[in-house]
Design a protein around this motif. Structure first.
Motif, PDB file in Angstrom:
ATOM      1  N   ILE A   1       6.932   0.053   8.636  1.00  0.00           N
ATOM      2  CA  ILE A   1       5.938   1.101   8.389  1.00  0.00           C
ATOM      3  C   ILE A   1       6.700   2.401   8.165  1.00  0.00           C
ATOM      4  O   ILE A   1       7.444   2.850   9.039  1.00  0.00           O
ATOM      5  CB  ILE A   1       4.974   1.247   9.578  1.00  0.00           C
ATOM      6  N   VAL A   2       6.533   3.007   6.982  1.00  0.00           N
ATOM      7  CA  VAL A   2       7.353   4.164   6.608  1.00  0.00           C
ATOM      8  C   VAL A   2       6.464   5.319   6.162  1.00  0.00           C
ATOM      9  O   VAL A   2       5.536   5.135   5.362  1.00  0.00           O
ATOM     10  CB  VAL A   2       8.328   3.799   5.462  1.00  0.00           C
ATOM     11  N   VAL A   3       6.763   6.508   6.691  1.00  0.00           N
ATOM     12  CA  VAL A   3       6.098   7.737   6.250  1.00  0.00           C
ATOM     13  C   VAL A   3       7.185   8.697   5.788  1.00  0.00           C
ATOM     14  O   VAL A   3       7.993   9.177   6.588  1.00  0.00           O
ATOM     15  CB  VAL A   3       5.273   8.375   7.392  1.00  0.00           C
ATOM     16  N   MET A   4       7.232   8.963   4.481  1.00  0.00           N
ATOM     17  CA  MET A   4       8.239   9.853   3.905  1.00  0.00           C
ATOM     18  C   MET A   4       7.683  11.273   3.795  1.00  0.00           C
ATOM     19  O   MET A   4       6.481  11.459   3.582  1.00  0.00           O
ATOM     20  CB  MET A   4       8.665   9.345   2.527  1.00  0.00           C
TER      21      MET A   4
ATOM     22  N   VAL B   1       0.861  -1.188   0.000  1.00  0.00           N
ATOM     23  CA  VAL B   1       0.000   0.000   0.000  1.00  0.00           C
ATOM     24  C   VAL B   1       0.891   1.229   0.000  1.00  0.00           C
ATOM     25  O   VAL B   1       1.773   1.364   0.851  1.00  0.00           O
ATOM     26  CB  VAL B   1      -0.922   0.023   1.247  1.00  0.00           C
ATOM     27  N   ARG B   2       0.668   2.107  -0.969  1.00  0.00           N
ATOM     28  CA  ARG B   2       1.422   3.364  -1.027  1.00  0.00           C
ATOM     29  C   ARG B   2       0.425   4.501  -1.267  1.00  0.00           C
ATOM     30  O   ARG B   2      -0.325   4.465  -2.253  1.00  0.00           O
ATOM     31  CB  ARG B   2       2.470   3.337  -2.130  1.00  0.00           C
ATOM     32  N   ILE B   3       0.415   5.481  -0.356  1.00  0.00           N
ATOM     33  CA  ILE B   3      -0.572   6.558  -0.409  1.00  0.00           C
ATOM     34  C   ILE B   3       0.130   7.899  -0.216  1.00  0.00           C
ATOM     35  O   ILE B   3       0.952   8.054   0.691  1.00  0.00           O
ATOM     36  CB  ILE B   3      -1.639   6.393   0.700  1.00  0.00           C
ATOM     37  N   ARG B   4      -0.214   8.874  -1.062  1.00  0.00           N
ATOM     38  CA  ARG B   4       0.350  10.224  -0.924  1.00  0.00           C
ATOM     39  C   ARG B   4      -0.687  11.158  -0.334  1.00  0.00           C
ATOM     40  O   ARG B   4      -1.867  11.105  -0.722  1.00  0.00           O
ATOM     41  CB  ARG B   4       0.809  10.761  -2.281  1.00  0.00           C
TER      42      ARG B   4
ATOM     43  N   VAL C   1       2.993   7.515   2.518  1.00  0.00           N
ATOM     44  CA  VAL C   1       2.946   6.337   3.382  1.00  0.00           C
ATOM     45  C   VAL C   1       3.238   5.113   2.522  1.00  0.00           C
ATOM     46  O   VAL C   1       2.599   4.911   1.486  1.00  0.00           O
ATOM     47  CB  VAL C   1       1.569   6.184   4.053  1.00  0.00           C
ATOM     48  N   GLU C   2       4.217   4.312   2.934  1.00  0.00           N
ATOM     49  CA  GLU C   2       4.554   3.095   2.190  1.00  0.00           C
ATOM     50  C   GLU C   2       4.540   1.902   3.138  1.00  0.00           C
ATOM     51  O   GLU C   2       5.249   1.870   4.140  1.00  0.00           O
ATOM     52  CB  GLU C   2       5.917   3.216   1.516  1.00  0.00           C
TER      53      GLU C   2
END
Length: 394
Positions: free
Chosen positions: A116-119, A73-76, A130-131
């Motif tokens: 859990i990563v938030v760039m 799941v990848r969300i901008r 969010v990736e």
């Protein structure tokens, strides 16, 4: 396999799964009378036929032969402030996230908890990203469980915040071997895959690294261009688990995996469909059926009239079974780092410790005693020690 009790197991499973003797006989390529004689113990089939008949029955196992997971799941989000993304949408405490002053995809920094990563970018057009890769999805499910939320609740909050779906991977786990990937590959080569895609690619896992075939490598089939907004990846999950974790093939929970990989608009429409129908099977197989179907060649008919392959029909049989969206929550562990230590550090450390023994010194012990943990190490230690209830927002 115990031949003395095998025939009673066969009969009990057949009846429990609601399969007639005739249906089993047709799929196994034998007569109904022969099945009857097997079940009464009058004849003992070969071990190969025993295995085939049990495999056929397992395809009709009502206990979810297929399950679907979110695997990427990848969300901008249109904001340069990560705090509302982490605390209001993901509902995690930002203080427990590890801050790193680097990130991928030309983002400037990131906040991390396990996988859990938030760039974050100072550029409003890039905003926050969010990736969640495979393990990240499982770890986030662990927090969703503690929050008493579902993926649908999370996606609702994403839509409310104006989040833009950049990628979504739907993974269908084939637990009983409905799919035969080498056979699907042959069908692609024989033009028995009717598809809007123009390309497919198959290889045995690891080929790009080892450049030669090995008997313990699984098969992978890509259908569609990896650069397009939708393509499929089908692979033998049991071989992957064997290579990665040493799990015996017969002990693998999942035999094959069918991944639907979606980007941008395709990802958005899939999530919208899931939110509308709350039916994972409807969403997943409507995408599959739109792009491909496997058929059996019939020279007497036009290609568009070739009949659907029975095994493929069994896989996409959404009428006969319910494909449920499954979660497999996993806590964040230090496993990745420990594996790295075992591969890269432990041999050298063991050598140094042996030298200490030979020389009657304590260099390594003193080195460890005087080692100082950085702020990053302290944060990682806290992430490992905290109960999940402490990490989520109240």
């Amino acid at each position: 396999m115990n031949k003395d009790t095998w025939y009673t197991d066969l009969k009990e499973k057949r009846i429990a799964y609601g399969i007639s003797q005739n249906k089993l006989a047709v799929e196994a390529g034998v007569t109904r009378q022969y099945v009857s004689e097997i079940e009464t113990g009058k004849v003992i089939p070969s071990e190969a036929l025993m295995a085939t008949m049990m495999d056929i029955l397992e395809r009709y196992n009502p206990d979810a032969p297929l399950e679907m997971l979110f695997d990427y799941v990848r969300i901008r989000f249109p904001t340069t402030d990560p705090k509302p993304v982490i605390e209001e949408i993901m509902k995690l405490k930002m203080d427990y996230m590890l801050h790193e002053d680097y990130a991928f995809y030309s983002y400037a920094e990131q906040y991390v908890f396990g996988d859990i990563v938030v760039m974050v970018s100072p550029d409003q057009d890039k905003g926050c990203l969010v990736e969640l890769k495979g393990k990240g999805c499982r770890q986030f499910e662990n927090f969703l469980l503690a929050q008493q939320r579902s993926w649908f609740d999370f996606f609702t909050d994403v839509f409310r915040a104006g989040g833009i779906f950049k990628r979504l991977d739907l993974a269908i786990n084939d637990k009983v071997g409905l799919l035969d990937i080498p056979e699907l590959t042959r069908k692609c080569q024989n033009e028995e895959c009717i598809s809007v895609f123009r390309s497919f690619k198959n290889y045995r896992s690891g080929e790009l690294v080892h450049r030669r075939e090995k008997p313990d490598m699984g098969n992978t089939l890509y259908i569609g261009s990896l650069k397009s907004e939708v393509y499929f990846c089908i692979y033998e999950k049991d071989y992957e688990q064997y290579v990665k974790n040493g799990i015996a093939l017969e002990d693998a929970e999942t035999k094959n995996r069918f991944e639907i990989r979606l980007k941008n608009e395709r990802a958005y429409h899939a999530v919208a469909d899931l939110m509308t129908y709350e039916d994972a099977g409807h969403t997943a197989f409507s995408i599959v059926n739109r792009y491909i179907r496997f058929v059996d060649k019939d020279p007497s008919k036009r290609r568009s009239k070739w009949k659907i392959n029975p095994r493929w029909a069994l896989f996409i049989d959404t009428e006969g079974r319910k494909l449920k969206l499954t979660t497999k929550p996993e806590p964040y562990t230090f496993e990745k780092t420990l594996n790295w230590l075992a591969r890269q550090v432990a041999p050298t450390l063991k050598l140094a410790m042996k030298l200490d023994d030979i020389n009657d010194t304590s260099i390594i012990k003193e080195m460890i005693r005087h080692a100082k943990l950085s702020e990053r190490h302290e944060k990682l230690l806290a992430q490992q020690a905290l109960p999940k209830e402490e990490v989520i927002q109240p």
